[in-house]
Design an enzyme around this catalytic site. Structure first.
Site, PDB file in Angstrom:
ATOM      1  N   GLY A  18       0.747  -1.311  -0.018  1.00 35.01           N
ATOM      2  CA  GLY A  18      -0.135   0.076  -0.062  1.00 35.01           C
ATOM      3  C   GLY A  18       0.732   1.339   0.004  1.00 35.01           C
TER       4      GLY A  18
ATOM      5  CD  GLN B 163      -2.165  -1.928  -2.822  1.00 33.43           C
ATOM      6  OE1 GLN B 163      -1.441  -1.100  -2.621  1.00 33.43           O
ATOM      7  NE2 GLN B 163      -2.087  -2.700  -3.789  1.00 33.43           N
TER       8      GLN B 163
ATOM      9  CE1 TYR C 168      -4.212  -2.703  -7.529  1.00 36.76           C
ATOM     10  CE2 TYR C 168      -4.105  -0.393  -6.820  1.00 36.76           C
ATOM     11  CZ  TYR C 168      -3.878  -1.418  -7.596  1.00 36.76           C
ATOM     12  OH  TYR C 168      -2.980  -1.030  -8.579  1.00 36.76           O
TER      13      TYR C 168
ATOM     14  CB  CYS D 103       8.269  -1.000 -17.256  1.00 36.90           C
ATOM     15  SG  CYS D 103       8.992  -1.700 -18.724  1.00 36.90           S
TER      16      CYS D 103
ATOM     17  N   GLY E  62      -1.685 -12.397  -1.720  1.00 34.06           N
ATOM     18  CA  GLY E  62      -2.316 -11.265  -1.985  1.00 34.06           C
ATOM     19  C   GLY E  62      -3.743 -11.356  -1.312  1.00 34.06           C
TER      20      GLY E  62
END
Length: 552
Positions: free
Chosen positions: A173, A258, A317, A405, A487
């Site tokens: 987060g 988050q 999220y 990226c 997660g």
């Protein structure tokens, strides 16, 4: 006895018998660098209790074994413990890792906690136990991508003058305030732990820390009036602060969360309790703590739903907070979507995902060279170009210098081969580690996050991450991992990771091309199989062979 390892070695000098082993050693240590990990003294990297090794005895045994490991041997790691070394071959992964995996019927927090207390398991999260966490930058870019996609979908392509609210300023987060301001928005982040916000201030990820909502709103109102991108970290509990926003009629443009809600016992703090009180109750009465935690999650989600009705664009999220709220009586908890079906799935259909690389030299100049390379190769993509240029200015490296990226099928392999050439030519001072988040296009089954609302209803099919791990092993990745529960918590996800090392050799060039083609390729295949027309079109154009669809 607790220890805190020193930062990972830098430079060209090997302490192992090859760069594949050396890279695994350095990345394990880098995960626990005090600049990187949340609680390195406890081996916790991020995400509540996501660990790099089961205990300190196991950590030191892994280090010793990596230093002794031959170039045709493979180390097996079971939930953070080294359990065997076997002769394989020089193109095989040097390490195979399995973390937190439980037989389906027993795959829940209660059984996991029982086994963890017995010293038989650890929680690997995603990149904690697979040794490829790179600090908050790892999620900054994915958050930036998500915010940019939300801007395109809801706000005409720009978040300038927009207001984002979220909870959680920890290892994941903590990326949000910087991602928001990089995307042009002003941001309010809420966390009960002031040390987490202070860490984001120190790293430059957050601008201001305050202790009162009044002060936070005053700063943000001024920033929004001037259309300045400012981030504020508020010490508070979301289950208190968000209902107060509802009462005051303060409606964010974009709202998410988050916090580490995936772990009700260790990751989330109930409302109305200090950190000290929470710590005491967590130890003395885990069941009572969990019940209070779930009560607070229900209030938290109810406030998110209320703000959504008042006009906030709201999304989950990926921390499973909707599920826990639903189980605790919030029957409309799923009225706001998860971020993957809302914004990310079209990228997955093209094999795009969070590709990352780390300079084992430890020299930021090596990352500068790779930044130039990625801009040269893919700078025609406006969002990628914007990200790299902003990251160069605003990302503070944590531990070994790294970059991330989103690259897709075909792009990753071309870039990886170009990196290998730079190592070979000496333009990079040492080899480079290339990996990704487990949150990727074809490496995860997570019905309340990455595979939520799949077109064909295959949300819970866990074959895909297992196939991904086997494919990456067969393709020659440097190390491969299979995890449960990252997660969203134990029992709610299955996922796999791979890391491949560019050492400048022709042998690694072959492995890089295979792995970095096949790894995102299975993501394209997964979405073709689920019926996504964009994925089928992309697969046909890119030559990804799908036997029952077409076969070139």
């Amino acid at each position: 006895m607790k220890h805190s390892p020193q930062a990972a070695p830098r430079g060209k000098v090997l302490s192992c018998k090859g760069w594949q082993q050396e890279a695994a050693l350095r990345m394990l240590m880098n995960n626990l660098d005090p600049e990187v990990a949340e609680r390195p003294e406890d081996l916790v990297v991020y995400g509540g209790t996501g660990k790099a090794a089961r205990n300190w005895e196991c950590f030191h045994a892994i280090v010793r074994t990596l230093k002794e490991l031959e170039n045709d041997e493979t180390l097996l790691v079971q939930s953070g413990k080294p359990v065997g070394v076997f002769r394989t071959h020089e193109y095989a992964p040097r390490v195979l890792i399995a973390n937190s995996n439980l037989v389906g019927h027993f795959s829940n927090w209660e059984k996991f906690n029982e086994l963890e207390r017995a010293g038989l398991m650890m929680y690997g999260q995603m990149t904690a136990g697979s040794w490829i966490y790179i600090g908050s930058q790892g999620i900054v870019q994915g958050t930036f991508e998500t915010f940019a996609a939300a801007a395109d979908k809801h706000f005409g392509g720009s978040l300038e003058g927009k207001f984002i609210v979220s909870g959680g300023m920890g290892g994941m987060g903590g990326a949000q305030p910087l991602a928001a301001t990089m995307a042009g928005a002003s941001f309010l982040g809420i966390d009960v732990d002031p040390s987490r916000i202070k860490k984001r201030l120190k790293s430059g990820y957050c601008d201001v820390m305050v202790n009162s909502l009044d002060e936070a709103l005053r700063i943000l109102k001024n920033a929004l009036r001037k259309k300045e991108a400012v981030s504020v970290g508020l010490v508070g509990n979301c289950a208190d602060v968000l209902p107060e926003l509802v009462t005051r009629g303060v409606v964010p443009d974009l709202l998410t969360d988050q916090t580490s809600a995936h772990d009700p016992l260790n990751g989330y703090v109930p409302a109305g309790m200090s950190l000290e009180q929470a710590g005491e109750l967590r130890k003395s009465d885990p069941k009572a703590y969990t019940e209070k935690s779930l009560d607070s999650m229900a209030k938290h989600v109810e406030a998110m739903l209320a703000l959504q009705k008042m006009g906030s664009v709201t999304f989950d999220y990926g921390n499973n907070i909707r599920t826990f709220a639903f189980q605790h009586g919030v029957k409309n908890a799923y009225d706001f979507p998860g971020f993957v079906p809302a914004y990310i799935r079209p990228l997955f259909c093209e094999g795009r995902g969070p590709f990352r690389w780390v300079a084992l030299s430890g020299d930021p100049a090596d990352i500068a060279v790779t930044d130039d390379l990625v801009l040269q190769m893919f700078g025609a993509r406006p969002l990628l170009k914007r990200w790299i240029e902003l990251a160069r200015k605003r990302i503070h490296f944590q531990g070994l210098p790294s970059r991330i990226c989103w690259l897709g099928y075909g792009e990753r392999a071309r870039f990886g081969l170009a990196i290998n050439d730079l190592v070979k030519s000496g333009k990079l001072k040492a080899p480079v580690v290339m990996g990704r988040d487990h949150l990727d296009c074809g490496s995860v089954a997570s019905p309340f996050r990455e595979t939520e609302a799949m077109k064909d209803g295959s949300d819970a099919v866990a074959d895909w991450p297992l196939l991904n791990a086997m494919l990456n092993t067969a393709s020659g990745a440097s190390w491969v991992s299979i995890h449960n529960g990252g997660g969203v918590g134990i029992g709610y996800s299955q996922h796999a990771g791979q890391v491949t090392v560019a050492d400048g050799t022709p042998e690694m060039a072959k492995r890089i091309e295979r792995v970095l083609t096949n790894d995102p390729g299975i993501g394209v295949a997964r979405h073709v199989d689920a019926g996504y027309e964009d994925a089928e079109k992309f697969a046909q154009e890119s030559g990804v062979r799908i036997p029952m669809k077409y076969d070139k």
